[in-house]
Structures are given as C-alpha cells and as structure tokens.
Write a protein that holds these residues in place. Structure first.
Motif, PDB file in Angstrom:
ATOM      1  N   PHE A 103      -0.092   8.813   5.603  1.00  0.00           N
ATOM      2  CA  PHE A 103      -1.407   8.749   4.950  1.00  0.00           C
ATOM      3  C   PHE A 103      -2.531   8.650   6.003  1.00  0.00           C
ATOM      4  N   CYS A 148       4.447   3.418   5.385  1.00  0.00           N
ATOM      5  CA  CYS A 148       4.192   3.882   4.024  1.00  0.00           C
ATOM      6  C   CYS A 148       5.518   4.256   3.364  1.00  0.00           C
ATOM      7  N   ALA A 177       1.937   2.420  -2.399  1.00  0.00           N
ATOM      8  CA  ALA A 177       1.102   3.102  -3.399  1.00  0.00           C
ATOM      9  C   ALA A 177       1.957   3.834  -4.446  1.00  0.00           C
TER      10      ALA A 177
HETATM   11  C1  LIG Z   1      -3.624   7.060  -2.782  1.00  0.00           C
HETATM   12  C2  LIG Z   1      -3.117   6.247  -1.659  1.00  0.00           C
HETATM   13  C3  LIG Z   1      -3.750   5.073  -1.251  1.00  0.00           C
HETATM   14  C4  LIG Z   1      -5.136   4.734  -1.700  1.00  0.00           C
HETATM   15  O1  LIG Z   1      -5.187   4.111  -2.864  1.00  0.00           O
HETATM   16  P1  LIG Z   1      -6.546   3.552  -3.453  1.00  0.00           P
HETATM   17  O2  LIG Z   1      -6.064   2.253  -4.034  1.00  0.00           O
HETATM   18  O3  LIG Z   1      -6.990   4.542  -4.460  1.00  0.00           O
HETATM   19  O4  LIG Z   1      -7.550   3.354  -2.368  1.00  0.00           O
HETATM   20  C5  LIG Z   1      -3.179   4.291  -0.272  1.00  0.00           C
HETATM   21  N1  LIG Z   1      -2.057   4.660   0.322  1.00  0.00           N
HETATM   22  C6  LIG Z   1      -1.422   5.796  -0.022  1.00  0.00           C
HETATM   23  C7  LIG Z   1      -0.193   6.160   0.688  1.00  0.00           C
HETATM   24  C8  LIG Z   1      -1.934   6.631  -0.994  1.00  0.00           C
HETATM   25  O5  LIG Z   1      -1.330   7.788  -1.275  1.00  0.00           O
END
Ligand SMILES: *Cc1c(COP(=O)(O)O)cnc(C)c1O
Length: 261
Positions: A103, A148, A177
């Motif tokens: 990300f 991630c 996420a």
């Molecule tokens: C979409 C995403 C985020 C951001 O999320 P928000 O809460 O909308 O800021 C963070 N990390 C990853 C890996 C994402 O894909």
C-alpha cells in the motif's frame, strides 16, 4: 526483539507534548449552557463532536475483546498511518520499512515527514523472505515496519506474522484493512504478548463506509495514548460518528457486503 521500552522508540518532542484536552471530556453537565467553545446554540451540527469517540470505542472494545484504552480512532486508517509515522520517526533521521509491492500510503506519509522509505521486495509467491527481512532490518534499522496482511495489491496473507513482530527492533504495524475477507485470524489477539504491535482496521472496505473516513488502531495503552496525543482533537466529525454508531449494530452488513463484492 531486545528489552522493550516504548520511550526509546518515541520521538523526544512527542514524549514531552501535552495532549489537547477538551474541557467537556472530563466533565458532565446537567441542563448545560455551553459557552466554552463559542458554538452556536442552534441547529443540528452546532456542537463539536466527542473528541474521545467514547461511545464508538466502548462498542469496539466489547466486539474485539480489548480495553477501550487500547483503541484510537482516525480519519480513515490513512490518518493513523500518518500519526504513527509522526509519533515514532524523527524527520531526516529515521526510516520506515514496507513490503514491495504494498500500500503506497506508508511511503507517502514517511516522505512527507522526511523519513527514508526502505522496501522489502516480496518473493515470487508474494511472501516475505525471512533472511532478507532480518538483513535489511539490521542494516537500515527502520523504526516502523508496515506489514499489510492481506496485502494490497497482491491479495495474499503473510504467514507467521508473529516472527516479524518478535524479530523487529521497533514498531510493527499490521494493516488489516482486508481482514474480513480472509480466513486468517486478526493479530489483535497477539497484543497481550507483543508490546511493539499496532493493528489497523477500517470501516472503508468490508463495512462499505469509505465515505465516512473512520479507521481504527488497536495497540497497548501506552502507544494508543501517544497516537491520541498527536491527533487533531475533533478528527472524526459528528455525521460520521453517528452513521458508524448506527451501522455497527447491524451485524450482517459485513457478510452481505462480502457476498456482493
Ligand atoms: C484502503 C486501505 C487503507 C485505507 O483505509 P482508510 O481507512 O479508508 O483510510 C489502508 N490500508 C490498506 C492496505 C488499504 O487498502
């Protein structure tokens, strides 16, 4: 990980910083006439929102089996990534570590703060090469590792995450996420034994609430206190807070959204 002391990882100026405290956070009133914040007495959105997001944190604490003091709420998890960099990384001096590809926002916020972005290239199965991880951590001494899992954009989960948390001399942020789309368990259950761990989750993906901008960090009370010290006081607006509080009681929403997606 060597003997862990959070104070050795935090920027010195942040340790010395006093958080902004809204007068109302620690006071309850009967029949209030509020004059302290120069708000209008009329209308629907006339009052500042709760700067501590108390109700939401209590709800999440019960859902995730942690203390409300282990939760910070951000204007999306993007804001939390920014705050974590600000708490731990000295501009022009410290580095962050991120997987490649992963990300983009980790590198973005580190660059805004003038921190070096060290990239750990994933192997042919989009996994982490442990030797490479240990080598690069030793050479570059990054302060924060953004891990991630499931990873964006590769979609796979990282196996054996505890190894990376235990063998990193700094903060490990596990960005979950997409955890609701995965069979893997959340790393929230590792918080008790990993004092250097921060877990990020968000209402933007499986919950389908990207427009509300609400992200969550779960960590130790000490780390959460630091994140809350640095955040803007009213970072979650009343409209979003109210909407999320309505939604959170509707438990089927995640399953329904995942079926559609
Ligand atoms: C979409 C995403 C985020 C951001 O999320 P928000 O809460 O909308 O800021 C963070 N990390 C990853 C890996 C994402 O894909």
């Amino acid at each position: 990980m060597k003997e862990f002391n959070i104070n050795n990882l935090v920027r010195k100026n942040i340790l010395e910083l006093q958080p902004y405290v809204s007068f109302r956070d620690n006071n309850t009133f009967e029949n209030p006439v509020f004059l302290d914040a120069n708000e209008s007495a009329f209308g629907e959105l006339n009052r500042y929102p709760d700067s501590t997001q108390k109700e939401l944190k209590e709800k999440l604490a019960a859902m995730k089996n942690v203390s409300a003091k282990q939760i910070a709420v951000g204007n999306g998890s993007d804001e939390l990534i920014d705050l974590i960099v600000k708490v731990f990384c000295e501009p022009k001096k410290d580095a962050i570590l991120m997987m490649n590809p992963s990300f983009a926002m980790y590198g973005f916020y580190a660059s805004v703060n003038e921190n070096k972005v060290v990239k750990l290239n994933l192997d042919e199965n989009f996994g982490i090469d442990k030797e490479e991880f240990l080598k690069i951590s030793k050479e570059e001494k990054p302060k924060v590792f953004f891990l991630c899992s499931p990873n964006n954009p590769t979609g796979n989960s990282i196996e054996g995450i505890e190894f990376y948390i235990k063998n990193f001399n700094g903060i490990v942020v596990v960005d979950e996420a997409y955890i609701e789309f995965s069979e893997h368990k959340s790393c929230i259950e590792l918080l008790g034994k990993c004092p250097n761990l921060i877990v990020l989750q968000t209402f933007s993906k499986a919950w389908g609430m990207a427009g509300a901008r609400v992200g969550i960090a779960y960590s130790s009370q000490e780390i959460i206190k630091l994140i809350n010290t640095v955040k803007s006081p009213y970072n979650i607006n009343s409209l979003s807070l109210n909407k999320i509080m309505q939604l959170i009681n509707y438990k089927n929403i995640i399953e329904e959204n995942i079926k559609i997606l």
